[in-house]
Scaffold this active site. Structure first.
Site, PDB file in Angstrom:
ATOM      1  N   THR A 174       0.791  -1.218   0.111  1.00 17.63           N
ATOM      2  CA  THR A 174       0.184  -0.022   0.185  1.00 17.63           C
ATOM      3  C   THR A 174       0.910   1.279   0.014  1.00 17.63           C
ATOM      4  OG1 THR A 174      -1.963  -1.175   1.250  1.00 17.63           O
ATOM      5  CG2 THR A 174      -1.793   1.332   1.296  1.00 17.63           C
ATOM      6  N   ARG A 202     -14.395  -7.118   0.265  1.00 16.50           N
ATOM      7  CA  ARG A 202     -13.669  -6.908   1.618  1.00 16.50           C
ATOM      8  C   ARG A 202     -13.182  -5.440   1.522  1.00 16.50           C
ATOM      9  NH1 ARG A 202      -7.896  -5.514   2.443  1.00 16.50           N
ATOM     10  NH2 ARG A 202      -7.379  -6.348   4.651  1.00 16.50           N
ATOM     11  N   GLY A 204     -10.398  -2.961   3.897  1.00 18.69           N
ATOM     12  CA  GLY A 204      -9.070  -3.376   4.788  1.00 18.69           C
ATOM     13  C   GLY A 204      -9.020  -1.902   5.365  1.00 18.69           C
TER      14      GLY A 204
END
Ligand code: ASP
Length: 306
Positions: A174, A202, A204
């Site tokens: 990231t 999903r 995060g």
């Protein structure tokens, strides 16, 4: 106030192999140059953070924008958050599939919406209504990531441990940035393709306010990378800036946050912090972390080893 500009960025914290180091250093250098030039010319911290993150989204090296890790069904699904510490204005998007630069969509949310957070097709529609072009998801998918996903799913079928959600050290790429501008305001941004082989839908920590990103002039600006689920459970970004409010230096708070992440939940990752006095902090418990720092005193770029 007349502050000295500071830009601190990261490009992931994981067990980065030797042959990936140069690409990370180059990507960090490009992002740092883009963001810092703007700060020197008087741009806001939010502008500089957005610009630095967008450069890393455009760079296939990182898990953001094109080149992101893939979902279980082979698609790119991205999350990003941008926050202005001057007034706490915030924009976030999650599960977007047709935007090359999710951080720019987050900026539009910050600037143009009374809301803070958009997901999926609603986020894409909002971005398009405000002038952003939509792309085909396959334009964001690259062969390196198709191969990586194939290997992960092969290992899964062979009954090998689930690398994705068990705290694997090799999948956290990231990107994020924190900046201090000439007027003394700070900002933070984080952008990600999430974890490898994640279930579609999903989300995060990266784009959740107070988890993977936060900024408040009264405390600090923070961006995190790492295994998202433990970071979310601890609301770790906010936890870290609250340590600064309680008197810790950004450097102390960064180390305390990573220790807390590990001691409490066995989590791993990396963090960058910056306060409105220009004090910085960086810590990680992964084998490596890619980062860059630019101040009036000079520039530092590294892929730190633990
Ligand atoms: N924190 C991100 C997530 O869990 C992954 C990363 O940092 O690379 O989505």
């Amino acid at each position: 106030m007349n502050a000295q500009p500071v830009l601190l960025i990261h490009g992931g914290a994981w067990a980065m192999p030797d042959d990936a180091v140069t690409a990370h250093e180059n990507g960090i250098a490009n992002a740092l140059a883009a963001g810092y030039t703007m700060l020197e010319r008087g741009a806001s911290a939010v502008d500089a953070v957005e610009a630095a993150v967008a450069v890393m989204e455009d760079d296939e090296t990182f898990d953001a924008g094109r080149g992101s890790f893939l979902t279980q069904d082979g698609r790119v699904q991205m999350d990003a958050l941008l926050m202005n510490g001057e007034n706490l204005r915030t924009g976030g998007v999650a599960c977007v599939e047709r935007l090359r630069n999710p951080i720019r969509a987050a900026r539009l949310v910050l600037d143009k919406s009374p809301h803070v957070y958009f997901v999926g097709t609603g986020a894409e529609r909002f971005a398009r209504q405000h002038g952003m072009a939509l792309c085909d998801n396959m334009e964001l998918v690259i062969p390196r990531e198709q191969e990586r996903l194939y290997k992960a799913q092969e290992a899964e079928q062979a009954g090998l441990p689930d690398e994705t959600f068990s705290g694997s050290l090799d999948s956290h790429d990231t990107v994020g940035a924190v900046a201090l501008d000439l007027r003394g305001n700070i900002a933070a941004g984080t952008s990600t393709g999430g974890t490898l082989n994640k279930a579609p839908g999903r989300v995060g920590d990266s784009s959740l306010i107070g988890c993977g990103c936060y900024a408040d002039n009264l405390t600090a600006a923070v961006s995190l990378t790492g295994w998202g689920e433990p970071i979310m459970k601890l609301v770790l970004g906010k936890w870290a800036v609250d340590r600064v409010a309680a008197g810790a230096s950004p450097d102390e708070a960064a180390h305390e946050a990573i220790d807390y992440l590990f001691d409490r939940l066995g989590g791993h990752g990396g963090i960058i912090l910056l306060d409105a006095d220009g004090r910085v902090g960086l810590a990680h418990n992964t084998p490596r972390m890619a980062w860059g720092l630019r101040t009036p005193e000079g520039v530092g770029i590294g892929v730190t080893r633990n």
